[in-house]
Design a protein around this motif. Structure first.
Motif, PDB file in Angstrom:
ATOM      1  N   ASP A 260       1.804 -72.417 -27.580  1.00  0.00           N
ATOM      2  CA  ASP A 260       1.879 -72.278 -26.130  1.00  0.00           C
ATOM      3  C   ASP A 260       0.681 -72.950 -25.473  1.00  0.00           C
ATOM      4  O   ASP A 260      -0.400 -73.062 -26.056  1.00  0.00           O
ATOM      5  CB  ASP A 260       1.906 -70.799 -25.740  1.00  0.00           C
ATOM      6  CG  ASP A 260       3.208 -70.121 -26.124  1.00  0.00           C
ATOM      7  OD1 ASP A 260       4.208 -70.843 -26.325  1.00  0.00           O
ATOM      8  OD2 ASP A 260       3.226 -68.886 -26.239  1.00  0.00           O
ATOM      9  N   LYS A 261       0.884 -73.416 -24.249  1.00  0.00           N
ATOM     10  CA  LYS A 261      -0.199 -74.034 -23.484  1.00  0.00           C
ATOM     11  C   LYS A 261      -1.215 -72.958 -23.124  1.00  0.00           C
ATOM     12  O   LYS A 261      -0.957 -72.080 -22.299  1.00  0.00           O
ATOM     13  CB  LYS A 261       0.376 -74.672 -22.221  1.00  0.00           C
ATOM     14  CG  LYS A 261      -0.643 -75.346 -21.318  1.00  0.00           C
ATOM     15  CD  LYS A 261      -1.151 -76.633 -21.904  1.00  0.00           C
ATOM     16  CE  LYS A 261      -2.026 -77.369 -20.898  1.00  0.00           C
ATOM     17  NZ  LYS A 261      -2.640 -78.585 -21.484  1.00  0.00           N
ATOM     18  N   ARG A 262      -2.372 -73.000 -23.733  1.00  0.00           N
ATOM     19  CA  ARG A 262      -3.322 -71.898 -23.604  1.00  0.00           C
ATOM     20  C   ARG A 262      -3.879 -71.756 -22.196  1.00  0.00           C
ATOM     21  O   ARG A 262      -4.264 -70.666 -21.782  1.00  0.00           O
ATOM     22  CB  ARG A 262      -4.464 -72.087 -24.604  1.00  0.00           C
ATOM     23  CG  ARG A 262      -5.253 -73.379 -24.416  1.00  0.00           C
ATOM     24  CD  ARG A 262      -6.338 -73.536 -25.452  1.00  0.00           C
ATOM     25  NE  ARG A 262      -7.117 -74.747 -25.221  1.00  0.00           N
ATOM     26  CZ  ARG A 262      -8.161 -75.100 -25.954  1.00  0.00           C
ATOM     27  NH1 ARG A 262      -8.545 -74.328 -26.962  1.00  0.00           N
ATOM     28  NH2 ARG A 262      -8.819 -76.217 -25.695  1.00  0.00           N
ATOM     29  N   GLU A 263      -3.942 -72.868 -21.435  1.00  0.00           N
ATOM     30  CA  GLU A 263      -4.512 -72.781 -20.086  1.00  0.00           C
ATOM     31  C   GLU A 263      -3.494 -72.343 -19.033  1.00  0.00           C
ATOM     32  O   GLU A 263      -3.861 -72.073 -17.888  1.00  0.00           O
ATOM     33  CB  GLU A 263      -5.090 -74.146 -19.662  1.00  0.00           C
ATOM     34  CG  GLU A 263      -6.204 -74.674 -20.539  1.00  0.00           C
ATOM     35  CD  GLU A 263      -5.684 -75.557 -21.659  1.00  0.00           C
ATOM     36  OE1 GLU A 263      -6.499 -76.204 -22.347  1.00  0.00           O
ATOM     37  OE2 GLU A 263      -4.446 -75.595 -21.843  1.00  0.00           O
ATOM     38  N   ASP A 282       1.198 -81.816 -12.537  1.00  0.00           N
ATOM     39  CA  ASP A 282       0.231 -81.660 -13.621  1.00  0.00           C
ATOM     40  C   ASP A 282      -0.803 -82.769 -13.469  1.00  0.00           C
ATOM     41  O   ASP A 282      -0.543 -83.932 -13.792  1.00  0.00           O
ATOM     42  CB  ASP A 282       0.940 -81.746 -14.970  1.00  0.00           C
ATOM     43  CG  ASP A 282       0.024 -81.397 -16.136  1.00  0.00           C
ATOM     44  OD1 ASP A 282      -1.139 -81.018 -15.884  1.00  0.00           O
ATOM     45  OD2 ASP A 282       0.475 -81.507 -17.296  1.00  0.00           O
ATOM     46  N   ALA A 283      -1.971 -82.407 -12.957  1.00  0.00           N
ATOM     47  CA  ALA A 283      -3.026 -83.389 -12.649  1.00  0.00           C
ATOM     48  C   ALA A 283      -3.925 -83.559 -13.864  1.00  0.00           C
ATOM     49  O   ALA A 283      -4.575 -82.625 -14.307  1.00  0.00           O
ATOM     50  CB  ALA A 283      -3.847 -82.902 -11.446  1.00  0.00           C
ATOM     51  N   GLY A 284      -3.968 -84.761 -14.399  1.00  0.00           N
ATOM     52  CA  GLY A 284      -4.704 -84.987 -15.632  1.00  0.00           C
ATOM     53  C   GLY A 284      -3.883 -84.527 -16.811  1.00  0.00           C
ATOM     54  O   GLY A 284      -4.321 -83.748 -17.656  1.00  0.00           O
ATOM     55  N   ALA A 285      -2.643 -85.019 -16.890  1.00  0.00           N
ATOM     56  CA  ALA A 285      -1.668 -84.478 -17.835  1.00  0.00           C
ATOM     57  C   ALA A 285      -1.963 -84.847 -19.283  1.00  0.00           C
ATOM     58  O   ALA A 285      -1.572 -84.131 -20.196  1.00  0.00           O
ATOM     59  CB  ALA A 285      -0.273 -84.980 -17.465  1.00  0.00           C
ATOM     60  N   GLY A 286      -2.617 -85.969 -19.509  1.00  0.00           N
ATOM     61  CA  GLY A 286      -2.896 -86.383 -20.874  1.00  0.00           C
ATOM     62  C   GLY A 286      -1.636 -86.618 -21.664  1.00  0.00           C
ATOM     63  O   GLY A 286      -0.805 -87.449 -21.310  1.00  0.00           O
ATOM     64  N   ALA A 287      -1.453 -85.871 -22.745  1.00  0.00           N
ATOM     65  CA  ALA A 287      -0.271 -86.008 -23.588  1.00  0.00           C
ATOM     66  C   ALA A 287       0.892 -85.143 -23.103  1.00  0.00           C
ATOM     67  O   ALA A 287       1.865 -84.953 -23.821  1.00  0.00           O
ATOM     68  CB  ALA A 287      -0.624 -85.646 -25.035  1.00  0.00           C
ATOM     69  N   CYS A 288       0.794 -84.613 -21.883  1.00  0.00           N
ATOM     70  CA  CYS A 288       1.879 -83.839 -21.259  1.00  0.00           C
ATOM     71  C   CYS A 288       2.247 -82.596 -22.059  1.00  0.00           C
ATOM     72  O   CYS A 288       3.428 -82.265 -22.225  1.00  0.00           O
ATOM     73  CB  CYS A 288       3.117 -84.714 -21.042  1.00  0.00           C
ATOM     74  SG  CYS A 288       3.015 -85.739 -19.561  1.00  0.00           S
ATOM     75  N   SER A 289       1.258 -81.875 -22.541  1.00  0.00           N
ATOM     76  CA  SER A 289       1.553 -80.654 -23.288  1.00  0.00           C
ATOM     77  C   SER A 289       2.093 -79.554 -22.380  1.00  0.00           C
ATOM     78  O   SER A 289       2.772 -78.637 -22.846  1.00  0.00           O
ATOM     79  CB  SER A 289       0.315 -80.164 -24.038  1.00  0.00           C
ATOM     80  OG  SER A 289      -0.781 -79.988 -23.166  1.00  0.00           O
ATOM     81  N   ARG A 317       1.245 -92.678 -24.910  1.00  0.00           N
ATOM     82  CA  ARG A 317       2.336 -92.928 -25.862  1.00  0.00           C
ATOM     83  C   ARG A 317       2.772 -91.631 -26.533  1.00  0.00           C
ATOM     84  O   ARG A 317       3.959 -91.446 -26.833  1.00  0.00           O
ATOM     85  CB  ARG A 317       1.867 -93.936 -26.905  1.00  0.00           C
ATOM     86  CG  ARG A 317       2.941 -94.367 -27.907  1.00  0.00           C
ATOM     87  CD  ARG A 317       3.911 -95.368 -27.300  1.00  0.00           C
ATOM     88  NE  ARG A 317       4.913 -95.771 -28.271  1.00  0.00           N
ATOM     89  CZ  ARG A 317       4.725 -96.684 -29.219  1.00  0.00           C
ATOM     90  NH1 ARG A 317       3.555 -97.299 -29.324  1.00  0.00           N
ATOM     91  NH2 ARG A 317       5.702 -96.998 -30.039  1.00  0.00           N
ATOM     92  N   VAL A 318       1.852 -90.727 -26.804  1.00  0.00           N
ATOM     93  CA  VAL A 318       2.226 -89.420 -27.351  1.00  0.00           C
ATOM     94  C   VAL A 318       3.201 -88.738 -26.391  1.00  0.00           C
ATOM     95  O   VAL A 318       4.218 -88.174 -26.808  1.00  0.00           O
ATOM     96  CB  VAL A 318       0.982 -88.545 -27.586  1.00  0.00           C
ATOM     97  CG1 VAL A 318       1.382 -87.118 -27.930  1.00  0.00           C
ATOM     98  CG2 VAL A 318       0.113 -89.122 -28.702  1.00  0.00           C
ATOM     99  N   ALA A 319       2.880 -88.798 -25.088  1.00  0.00           N
ATOM    100  CA  ALA A 319       3.759 -88.189 -24.092  1.00  0.00           C
ATOM    101  C   ALA A 319       5.135 -88.846 -24.091  1.00  0.00           C
ATOM    102  O   ALA A 319       6.167 -88.168 -24.110  1.00  0.00           O
ATOM    103  CB  ALA A 319       3.120 -88.283 -22.706  1.00  0.00           C
ATOM    104  N   SER A 320       5.174 -90.172 -24.073  1.00  0.00           N
ATOM    105  CA  SER A 320       6.457 -90.868 -23.971  1.00  0.00           C
ATOM    106  C   SER A 320       7.301 -90.680 -25.227  1.00  0.00           C
ATOM    107  O   SER A 320       8.529 -90.558 -25.140  1.00  0.00           O
ATOM    108  CB  SER A 320       6.228 -92.359 -23.698  1.00  0.00           C
ATOM    109  OG  SER A 320       5.521 -92.979 -24.749  1.00  0.00           O
TER     110      SER A 320
END
Length: 402
Positions: A260-263, A282-289, A317-320
């Protein structure tokens, strides 16, 4: 990604996300009103706000003002840009192509190296000179033939697909790992040579596995090892090596199973379940977890989610690969949403304190004030940046009150 395409019910299916790139605020507002996610990208722009291979499918209206007024040379360059954001083996659909269909067909049968895969449309050298398609001083090509990256799809008109791992890219500048650090921008190259054995979205085995475990199958069935091997000196290669436990716990999961998304707070989870929160940025999504968390917990179909921000293209690329579409946008620029396009919640976890001037596409030192008590420039920015002011265009007055 739908570029200058009017909102259609088929593009608003809950089984996938569509981002409507529109030329005007009014067109973006219409897409938003229809419950879509829309961005305002002026017709004068020469790049789309997405990383390479960001989208499974790209649809564009070739009759829109953005494309119709272009000469053939600039239209070909836009065709390359549309291909850039497309996943390997992913379809590119060009609506209302008209007479240009014959021209595109001619380009795809030619061996002429006239497609610049290293530089943006109007990018110039440090001396202000436009780039050409000859060899540079190291003997590297900046250009390839269009058919090296794009091919027609048999049985369809004006439907094309991106070529997976074309060998021609290995000889182009900004691609070869030996020159990557010196010759290429830190965050993203325009085109990269993917691992030739990385299963794409068109891979039959991968499709069967993904569909068998919908809606979480896309989160599980992608080849982490070969994706990392596609990048050299990237965030992914570095983080996997230095923090293997966190790499799996936070970003890629263990055999596809993400925690689970801990934050993400339980209070917001409950509001989403009740239907009180229907849209999230989602601001600053990174890998879109966060997007992955919503899909895993079964609430994604209730939400309209937009995500932006990442360290470099390996993170995007992890996100896509997991089916999340992340917008390539800087923290410090006004968000590209229409005036009436707002979210119920703007969520941010840890991104600001990682944000330093070197992570911006353009370094602007006036954005930060030196603070001798701060231990990193990222904390300086977090301390002095007015987040409420920057987020205001994307929030209603009610949300700002929180």
């Amino acid at each position: 990604v739908a570029v200058d395409v009017a909102v259609q019910p088929e593009l608003l299916d809950k089984r996938y996300d569509a981002i409507f790139v529109q030329s005007t605020d009014a067109a973006a507002a219409a897409a938003w009103k229809a419950k879509g996610i829309s961005l305002v990208v002026p017709p004068t722009a020469t790049v789309l706000p997405f990383a390479e291979r960001a989208s499974d499918v790209v649809v564009a209206d070739a009759s829109s003002p953005r494309f119709a007024s272009l000469d053939d040379d600039r239209f070909r360059k836009w065709l390359v840009e549309l291909t850039r954001v497309l996943a390997d083996d992913g379809p590119l659909v060009l609506l209302h192509l008209g007479d240009r269909a014959k021209i595109v067909s001619k380009w795809l049968s030619s061996k002429q190296r006239n497609v610049d895969v290293c530089h943006e449309m109007d990018q110039t050298s440090s001396e202000g000179q436009p780039y050409d398609c000859g060899k540079d001083e190291k003997g590297r090509f900046a250009c390839v033939a269009l058919k090296a990256i794009l091919r027609p799809v048999a049985g369809f008109r004006n439907v094309f697909e991106r070529v997976r791992a074309p060998p021609e890219l290995l000889g182009a500048c900004c691609i070869h790992a030996k020159y990557a650090k010196k010759a290429c921008p830190r965050r993203c190259t325009r085109f990269s040579a993917s691992h030739p054995k990385l299963p794409t979205i068109a891979d039959a085995t991968r499709q069967a596995l993904v569909l068998r475990e919908a809606p979480v199958g896309r989160l599980r069935f992608w080849n982490v090892k070969r994706l990392v091997a596609s990048y050299d000196r990237s965030w992914a290669t570095s983080y996997e090596r230095r923090h293997p436990t966190m790499w799996h716990q936070i970003y890629v999961g263990d055999h596809g199973f993400l925690p689970d998304k801990r934050e993400w707070p339980l209070a917001l989870e409950q509001l989403v379940s009740k239907g009180d929160v229907a849209s999230i940025l989602d601001a600053g999504a990174g890998a879109c977890s966060l997007d992955a968390h919503f899909r895993k917990t079964g609430v994604r179909s209730k939400l309209r989610v937009a995500s932006f921000g990442f360290y470099d293209c390996s993170m995007a690329r992890v996100a896509s690969e997991r089916g999340s579409l992340v917008i390539d946008w800087s923290w410090v620029d006004p968000l590209p949403f229409c005036d009436t396009c707002t979210f119920d919640v703007v969520f941010q976890a840890e991104g600001i304190h990682h944000t330093t001037p070197k992570n911006f596409m353009t370094y602007r030192p006036e954005l930060c004030r030196r603070d001798p008590n701060a231990t990193s420039s990222g904390r300086e920015m977090a301390k002095h940046w007015d987040f409420k002011s920057s987020a205001a265009p994307a929030l209603s007055e009610k949300q700002l009150a929180y």
